[in-house]
Design a protein around this motif. Structure first.
Motif, mmCIF file in Angstrom:
data_model
loop_
_atom_site.group_PDB
_atom_site.id
_atom_site.type_symbol
_atom_site.label_atom_id
_atom_site.label_comp_id
_atom_site.label_asym_id
_atom_site.label_seq_id
_atom_site.Cartn_x
_atom_site.Cartn_y
_atom_site.Cartn_z
ATOM 1 N N TYR A 64 -0.110 -10.499 -4.121
ATOM 2 C CA TYR A 64 -0.935 -9.807 -3.172
ATOM 3 C C TYR A 64 -0.995 -8.215 -3.287
ATOM 4 O O TYR A 64 -2.090 -7.799 -3.191
ATOM 5 C CB TYR A 64 -0.736 -10.345 -1.815
ATOM 6 N N GLN A 104 -4.075 -5.736 -4.270
ATOM 7 C CA GLN A 104 -4.552 -4.714 -3.325
ATOM 8 C C GLN A 104 -4.412 -3.362 -3.978
ATOM 9 O O GLN A 104 -5.362 -2.391 -3.792
ATOM 10 C CB GLN A 104 -3.972 -4.774 -1.966
ATOM 11 N N SER A 117 -7.593 -1.195 -2.353
ATOM 12 C CA SER A 117 -7.790 -1.453 -0.971
ATOM 13 C C SER A 117 -6.333 -1.054 -0.151
ATOM 14 O O SER A 117 -6.436 -0.813 1.095
ATOM 15 C CB SER A 117 -7.547 -2.872 -0.875
ATOM 16 N N LEU A 118 -5.157 -0.999 -0.835
ATOM 17 C CA LEU A 118 -4.180 -0.316 -0.300
ATOM 18 C C LEU A 118 -3.497 0.938 -1.313
ATOM 19 O O LEU A 118 -3.690 0.749 -2.576
ATOM 20 C CB LEU A 118 -3.047 -1.500 -0.296
#
Length: 206
Positions: free
Chosen positions: A15, A19, A24-25
């Motif tokens: 995950y 990301q 996204s992160l």
């Protein structure tokens, strides 16, 4: 460090890697799942879910003084030291990335690199009928570990301390290599975290 908490994820490592790659992160960031349904372990193997475990992954920028091939060793030793600081001095780190109590594996560490970011995943069995485990408070351990990352020690300091541990704990140990089981009784640690055994140098691929 910000912590994103999930009740369940297939894998905190997969995950977080996805990301980070998708932007996204951004680091520093930690993903903590109370349950993992498809965790990954060494050499891409499945890390079986247990009744209770601490499973998390975090991303941070790479300290260029730490050899990239020894990032799992570096963070694994920091995690072991965190457990010692909480009173669990029976835990030791088997080269290059496995957490043990006695002769039983209780957890592991893996690292990946994306550009100048390291994404490290750590798993620790807390309660299980099938495997060895260490009875700890997951939240307490995670908070203490992340607190230690705020001002982490240098690779040189970690290497010096781990070299002493290695010589004390590895005389009867082996590690799995594509060529078979390699005995560690005659191993010498190199300053970059690799092992030299009878003229052959081995590095972590985890």
């Amino acid at each position: 460090m910000q912590v994103l908490e999930f009740e369940s994820l297939p894998s905190t490592q997969i995950y977080l890697v996805e990301q980070i790659r998708a932007k996204s992160l951004t680091p520093p960031i930690c993903v903590w799942a109370k349950q993992q349904s498809a965790g990954i372990g060494s050499r891409g193997q499945v890390w079986e879910s247990v009744e209770e475990a601490l499973t998390f992954s975090f991303a941070c920028t790479i300290d260029t003084s730490t050899p990239k091939q020894s990032l799992s060793l570096y963070f694994g030793y920091l995690f072991k030291q965190t457990l010692h600081g909480l009173g669990h001095k029976e835990v030791w780190l088997k080269w290059p990335n496995d957490l043990y109590v006695g002769e039983a594996k209780v957890g592991g560490v893996m690292s990946q690199i994306h550009k100048d970011i390291v994404i490290c995943g750590i798993g620790l069995n807390i309660c299980t009928d099938k495997y060895a485990a260490l009875a700890v408070c997951a939240k307490e351990v995670l908070q203490a570990f992340l607190k230690g990352l705020e001002h982490p020690p240098t690779w040189a300091k970690i290497f010096k301390a781990y070299k002493i541990d290695f010589e004390r704990t590895h005389s009867k140990q082996f590690f799995k290599h594509e060529s078979g089981l390699i005995p560690l009784s005659q191993a010498t640690m190199r300053p970059d975290g690799g092992l030299e055994i009878e003229g052959q140098v081995y590095y972590s691929q985890r």
